[in-house]
Write a protein that holds these residues in place. Sequence first.
Motif, short mmCIF file in Angstrom:
data_model
loop_
_atom_site.label_atom_id
_atom_site.label_comp_id
_atom_site.label_asym_id
_atom_site.label_seq_id
_atom_site.Cartn_x
_atom_site.Cartn_y
_atom_site.Cartn_z
N GLU A 228 0.83 -1.21 0.00
CA GLU A 228 0.00 0.00 0.00
C GLU A 228 0.87 1.26 0.00
O GLU A 228 1.90 1.30 0.67
N TYR A 229 0.43 2.28 -0.73
CA TYR A 229 1.16 3.55 -0.76
C TYR A 229 0.20 4.72 -0.78
O TYR A 229 -0.98 4.58 -1.14
N PHE A 230 0.68 5.89 -0.40
CA PHE A 230 -0.07 7.12 -0.66
C PHE A 230 0.90 8.29 -0.82
O PHE A 230 1.98 8.31 -0.24
N ILE A 231 0.49 9.25 -1.65
CA ILE A 231 1.28 10.43 -1.95
C ILE A 231 0.38 11.65 -1.80
O ILE A 231 -0.67 11.74 -2.44
N LYS A 232 0.79 12.60 -0.98
CA LYS A 232 0.00 13.80 -0.75
C LYS A 232 0.19 14.80 -1.91
O LYS A 232 1.26 14.83 -2.54
N PRO A 233 -0.83 15.63 -2.17
CA PRO A 233 -0.74 16.61 -3.26
C PRO A 233 0.47 17.54 -3.13
O PRO A 233 1.13 17.84 -4.14
N GLU A 234 0.77 17.99 -1.91
CA GLU A 234 1.88 18.92 -1.75
C GLU A 234 3.23 18.28 -2.08
O GLU A 234 4.14 18.94 -2.60
N ASP A 235 3.37 16.99 -1.80
CA ASP A 235 4.63 16.29 -2.12
C ASP A 235 4.74 16.02 -3.61
O ASP A 235 5.81 16.15 -4.21
N ALA A 236 3.61 15.63 -4.22
CA ALA A 236 3.60 15.43 -5.68
C ALA A 236 3.97 16.74 -6.39
O ALA A 236 4.72 16.74 -7.37
N ALA A 263 3.16 5.60 -9.30
CA ALA A 263 2.14 6.65 -9.30
C ALA A 263 2.37 7.69 -10.38
O ALA A 263 1.70 8.72 -10.41
N CYS A 264 3.30 7.42 -11.28
CA CYS A 264 3.66 8.38 -12.33
C CYS A 264 2.96 8.00 -13.63
O CYS A 264 2.86 6.82 -13.97
N ASP A 265 2.44 9.01 -14.35
CA ASP A 265 1.82 8.68 -15.63
C ASP A 265 2.88 8.58 -16.73
O ASP A 265 4.07 8.80 -16.49
N GLU A 266 2.43 8.28 -17.94
CA GLU A 266 3.37 8.04 -19.05
C GLU A 266 4.11 9.30 -19.48
O GLU A 266 5.11 9.23 -20.18
N GLY A 268 5.49 11.28 -17.31
CA GLY A 268 6.44 11.60 -16.26
C GLY A 268 5.88 12.54 -15.21
O GLY A 268 6.65 13.17 -14.48
N ILE A 269 4.56 12.64 -15.11
CA ILE A 269 3.92 13.50 -14.11
C ILE A 269 3.46 12.62 -12.95
O ILE A 269 2.71 11.65 -13.15
N LEU A 270 3.90 12.97 -11.74
CA LEU A 270 3.52 12.21 -10.56
C LEU A 270 2.13 12.60 -10.11
O LEU A 270 1.81 13.79 -9.98
N GLN A 271 1.30 11.60 -9.85
CA GLN A 271 -0.07 11.83 -9.41
C GLN A 271 -0.17 11.70 -7.89
O GLN A 271 0.31 10.73 -7.31
N ALA A 272 -0.80 12.70 -7.26
CA ALA A 272 -1.13 12.55 -5.84
C ALA A 272 -2.21 11.47 -5.75
O ALA A 272 -3.26 11.59 -6.37
N SER A 273 -1.92 10.39 -5.04
CA SER A 273 -2.84 9.25 -5.09
C SER A 273 -2.56 8.30 -3.94
O SER A 273 -1.58 8.43 -3.21
N SER A 274 -3.46 7.34 -3.80
CA SER A 274 -3.23 6.23 -2.88
C SER A 274 -3.69 4.96 -3.56
O SER A 274 -4.55 4.99 -4.44
N GLY A 275 -3.09 3.86 -3.18
CA GLY A 275 -3.46 2.60 -3.82
C GLY A 275 -2.49 1.50 -3.43
O GLY A 275 -1.79 1.59 -2.41
N SER A 276 -2.43 0.48 -4.24
CA SER A 276 -1.49 -0.62 -4.00
C SER A 276 -0.66 -0.83 -5.25
O SER A 276 -1.10 -0.52 -6.36
N THR A 277 0.56 -1.31 -5.05
CA THR A 277 1.45 -1.54 -6.20
C THR A 277 2.09 -2.92 -6.11
O THR A 277 2.42 -3.39 -5.03
N GLU A 278 2.24 -3.52 -7.27
CA GLU A 278 2.98 -4.79 -7.39
C GLU A 278 4.12 -4.60 -8.39
O GLU A 278 4.61 -5.56 -8.97
N ILE A 279 4.56 -3.36 -8.56
CA ILE A 279 5.57 -3.05 -9.58
C ILE A 279 6.86 -3.84 -9.32
O ILE A 279 7.33 -3.93 -8.19
#
Length: 342
Positions: A228-236, A263-266, A268-279
């Motif tokens: 699980e991860y989350f990224i705040k808007p101010e950090d993004a 959490a980065c789109d194609e 190269g823009i980081l999205q403020a988001s939360s979710g899970s990753t299996e990268i």
Amino acid sequence: MKTSDFYFDLPKEQIAQDPLENRSASRLMILHRTTGEVEHKHFSDILDYLEPGDCLVRNNTKVIPARLYGERADTGATIELLLLKRRQDDIWETLVKPGKKARTGAKITFGEGILEGEIIDVLEDGNRLIQFNYDGIFEEILDKLGQMPLPPYITHKLKDKNRYQTIYAKYEGSAAAPTAGLHFTEELFDKIRAKGIKVANVTLHVGLGTFRPVKVDDVTKHHMHSEEYFIKPEDAAIINETKKNGGKIICVGTTSCRTIESACDENGILQASSGSTEIFIYPGYKFKIMDELITNFHLPESTLLMLVSALAGKENVLSAYEKAVKEGYRFFSFGDAMMIVD
């Protein structure tokens, strides 16, 4: 690409068993990924490799004292439990040892009955779901009964729980520390900020999947466990602004790397988001946003070594590791550090 391609010999005596008294006194190998050249420094020298306008990205997850020792209610046999992930309220996904007799319905007591647990399900991978019962606040009970979940290659007892915790740890939820961050002190961060280097936080709760051995011959067939991860808007915003202005994005540890790459789109823009990753990052991966990496020295044939090789090239990394062994660097969680630069 074979798992065995990432093997190297490491003498057991170079596995660090204890943290250094001064966090930033560890050694630092600088690996130039374009040339394969290495430099031997100390961690406090890292300032020389950071420029005004760069951004350090750190994982502010906090390790919980996730290892519990209890007794089976029916036999009194000792049971070791490792809390991996809170599924809901008082139901946790756990790793149980010994697992053979830990069947659904088995009850376990901890701390002479302060905490009780019942196995309510056995998952496909052998992990158990346990429902806990107690009076009071779970976190306080865990702090009293639990031990820090040190990796199995560390056999010494940890004298101070905080030494398996970064100084900026904030959000509880990890079963293992993001160990690259263990080298930083408040004094070093003061100097970093004074030089005009930004600091952004992300949160990824580290599970054991990151450290589980790769058991398949073909690297591409390995499956990572979800975290699980989350990224705040101010950090993004800090990270995106740095990238836009031409500064470097330097991740403190592989967990920070995996978070922002997930959490980065194609574009190269980081999205403020939360979710899970299996990268799962291995050679051939094209990094979308990370430029450089600060990391520890990792286990042979591990997914972490594969990630580092994706950034710096397998030949460069294995050559650098060979030099680290010869130079007596300390390896793994409490060991020395490496910074991969252009």
